[in-house]
Design an enzyme around this catalytic site. Structure first.
Site, PDB file in Angstrom:
ATOM      1  CG  HIS A  95      -2.033  -0.979   1.103  1.00 49.92           C
ATOM      2  ND1 HIS A  95      -1.977  -2.363   1.463  1.00 49.92           N
ATOM      3  CD2 HIS A  95      -3.364  -0.914   0.584  1.00 49.92           C
ATOM      4  CE1 HIS A  95      -3.040  -2.982   1.365  1.00 49.92           C
ATOM      5  NE2 HIS A  95      -3.976  -2.220   0.656  1.00 49.92           N
ATOM      6  N   GLY A  96       2.155   0.929   0.500  1.00 51.59           N
ATOM      7  CA  GLY A  96       2.950   2.401   0.407  1.00 51.59           C
ATOM      8  C   GLY A  96       4.279   2.155   1.382  1.00 51.59           C
TER       9      GLY A  96
END
Lengths: 407, 300
Positions: free
Chosen positions: A260-261
């Site tokens: 997701h990051g």
């Protein structure tokens, strides 16, 4: 012997492809994060260095199209799909516009054969797609963007809110994320359907899950099955005993979090889910208790939802300190409703829309209703009309970008 | 495209437009039943002798019931949260169009010259169904919203004002002052000195509007009071220069009408909800000061 060599070469090519794709993905998405982390470690060890990071512009949807390509490599290696020699078709598979930016991740074995077929316009499929697009817009514009009006100040200005207000803000965020991402997925799936493609489903009433495991079978299905098939199972899956299984769960969920990051909050979020899955698995005897009792099932659903909501506080916060502060403030039980009164209209509207979504999610899962809906054109036409009017009446049109565009 | 496809497509568009228009008509008629001041104004039930206008400071500072009690004249507070002077002008002009008998007094709280913005019209656009001025203003400031409302009339009702108006069908509207006392600690870091910004088009447009209001009041023989409600002085001093400049420039730019400045009249923190808004006790005190010292003698 010849076969052995072929197999060996095939494996080498697979590793090379993975290395190239994952390498590009890593440089764009995680290089600065690792440099930052390294500096932090060195700083703690009293090595003071001049900090240098790269000015990297993240390509839109890199997480999604990298995973599409990796899926092709794995499917090809496992002989689940054929080599695609037509460059246009392969490019279309990687960058098909409805799902390019935020998924769903569609497997090569599922999409490539469809791209090779001649597309035919079928009215009923077109209307099916349109209904999904409209429902997607409802989830995004009515649910997610309405909730964001209250959620954003809760997370950006936590000090001004009381315990109950923050608890409500975190519950709202769970639904905001669902509305935002499921909304986008449905728009993508619906557009695909209108053009004659079948991308499968990406969300299946996730907040009706009665266990964390069940939640992952319903939430972002294309990503969770991707990690299951291409990370968890190749690592060893359920084959090497309980302890190893838990180790694989920790690795898989950490990677899913990091997908997701490049932020510690995403990693911790993944780890929290891994720990919850492990605890749940360890106590599975208790969770199987009284399966048929609907009251007990409801309690489980609420409990699972609260666990997911708790983990999402970490996911939504800018950093771990903010997340801990947010959670602490909830458990302080002070100034309970502070900050809520200014937003009472959006809170009321949010609760109303959440009820509509839960009601719809519950009933669309009933096969009889689903069958009736799919076979009755009048009902589908009226649904489309109601959705269009509802979006116009309830939508929040503040041009809030999709959360998952950042991934 | 097959004939069947065209029938379904146009059938959908026509059905959408018909249901949309019918629903809007129904919602508009519901609006007429609301006790919310602006809903009453546009429904033809909002006639008043004393009209109060302002943004949140206007809305929170004047108790219309107290005004009515003291003056024995009907008073309605038509303030709107975040409203600009341009929106006040629309409300006054619409009022004068709807009612034959004009108000005797209009009282305007002046901070709407600089504070807020025209955002409030987004919430107020629900009355665009009844007011061409509201509709035109939305068209100028937010064309996307305006045309959205043209495609779907229901969209015009998609705002908190409408839902508030519906609530006020069942729970009659009444003036509710703010409760609670402001935090005594002033965080200097959060002061951006932008409250009294006079160097922008927004202020200029609002001054023009105010001058048009002054002319209109002169023409219709309506007494106009321009008032600045109290600020918490301890906080106001951080923007004292900007504030003084604002008052000076406003005085210079408007026609022969005095500004009645109560900005520093209440000093005790217990009368403030925050530095811009007085609380329940503050309203009682301020309204008393207003009538005792200035307005009572020659109010009507």
């Amino acid at each position: 012997m010849n076969n052995e060599k072929k197999k060996e070469n095939k494996k080498k090519f697979m590793y090379l492809s993975i290395f190239l794709n994952a390498g590009i993905f890593f440089i764009f998405k995680y290089l600065n994060f690792f440099i930052d982390s390294l500096y932090l470690v060195l700083d703690n060890l009293n090595f003071s260095l001049n900090k240098n990071t790269f000015n990297i512009i993240l390509p839109i949807g890199i997480s999604f199209f990298t995973f599409q390509k990796l899926s092709y490599i794995f499917d090809l290696y496992n002989r689940k799909c054929n080599v695609e020699k037509n460059y246009i078709i392969f490019s279309s598979y990687v960058s098909l516009f409805p799902q390019l930016i935020a998924g769903p991740i569609v497997r090569a074995k599922k999409l490539l054969p469809q791209l090779n077929k001649k597309i035919k316009f079928i009215l009923s499929k077109f209307i099916d797609g349109l209904i999904l697009v409209f429902w997607g817009f409802f989830l995004k514009l009515c649910l997610a963007d309405t909730l964001s009006v209250f959620v954003d100040p809760c997370f950006d200005n936590t000090t001004s809110f009381g315990s109950i207000s923050l608890l409500l803000g975190s519950i709202f965020f769970s639904f905001q994320l669902y509305g935002d991402f499921a909304g986008y997925s449905l728009i993508a799936i619906g557009l695909g359907k209108m053009m004659g493609f079948d991308f499968g489903i990406n969300f299946n009433s996730p907040y009706f899950a009665d266990s964390i495991r069940n939640f992952w079978q319903r939430w972002h299905i294309s990503l969770s099955t991707w990690f299951r098939d291409y990370v968890y199972i190749p690592l060893g899956g359920n084959r090497n005993g309980v302890l190893n299984r838990y180790k694989y769960v920790l690795i898989t969920m950490s990677l899913a979090g990091l997908w997701h990051g490049a932020n510690l909050t995403f990693l911790i979020w993944g780890l929290i889910h891994a720990i919850m899955l492990i605890i749940e698995d360890s106590f599975s005897i208790f969770f199987k208790f009284k399966q048929d009792n609907s009251f007990f099932k409801l309690i489980k659903i609420i409990f699972v939802f609260l666990c997911i909501t708790f983990a999402l506080i970490v996911f939504r916060s800018d950093n771990l300190t903010d997340a801990i502060f947010f959670i602490n403030k909830i458990f302080e039980f002070k100034n309970l409703f502070d900050g809520a009164s200014v937003h009472k209209f959006y809170i009321f509207k949010g609760i109303l829309l959440i009820s509509v979504v839960l009601f719809t999610d519950y009933f669309t899962n009933k096969s009889k209703i689903k069958e009736k809906f799919n076979n009755n054109n009048k009902i589908r036409f009226i649904s489309l009309l109601i959705l269009a009017l509802t979006i116009s009446f309830f939508g929040t049109f503040d041009e809030v970008p999709f959360i998952y565009f950042q991934f | 495209m097959k004939k069947q496809h065209l029938i379904i497509f146009f059938g959908f568009i026509i059905s959408f437009l018909v249901v949309d228009r019918l629903s809007s008509f129904f919602l508009n008629s519901l609006l007429n039943k609301s006790t919310l001041p602006h809903a009453k104004l546009y429904a033809g039930n909002g006639q008043t002798k004393i009209m109060i206008l302002g943004n949140s400071r206007g809305y929170r500072s004047f108790d219309e019931n107290y005004f009515s009690k003291i003056t024995k004249r009907k008073t309605i507070n038509y303030s709107l949260l975040g409203a600009s002077m341009q929106i006040h002008e629309i409300i006054i002009k619409d009022y004068l169009d709807i009612y034959n008998e004009y108000p005797k007094v209009i009282l305007i709280e002046l901070s709407s010259l600089t504070e807020g913005g025209n955002d409030a019209i987004k919430e107020f656009r629900v009355y665009g169904y009844k007011s061409k001025r509201v509709s035109k203003f939305v068209k100028n400031i937010y064309p996307k919203i305006y045309y959205g409302g043209k495609v779907s009339n229901l969209f015009q009702f998609n705002n908190s004002t409408f839902f508030n108006a519906i609530q006020k069908i069942f729970i009659p509207y009444e003036f509710k002052p703010l409760k609670g006392v402001m935090n005594s600690l002033i965080d200097i870091n959060t002061i951006n000195k932008n409250t009294f910004n006079i160097n922008n088009d927004y202020y200029d447009e609002n001054i023009k509007s105010l001058n048009r209001i002054i002319n209109l009041c002169e023409e219709k023989n309506i007494k106009l009071y321009l008032i600045i409600a109290p600020y918490y002085p301890e906080r106001l001093k951080f923007e004292e220069n900007e504030y003084n400049l604002w008052v000076k420039k406003t005085n210079e730019n408007i026609k022969n009408i005095p500004i009645i400045d109560f900005s520093m009249n209440i000093k005790n923190i217990r009368y403030f909800h925050d530095w811009k808004h007085i609380n329940k006790d503050g309203v009682q005190l301020f309204n008393k000061i207003l009538f005792d010292n200035l307005l009572y003698k020659d109010f009507l």
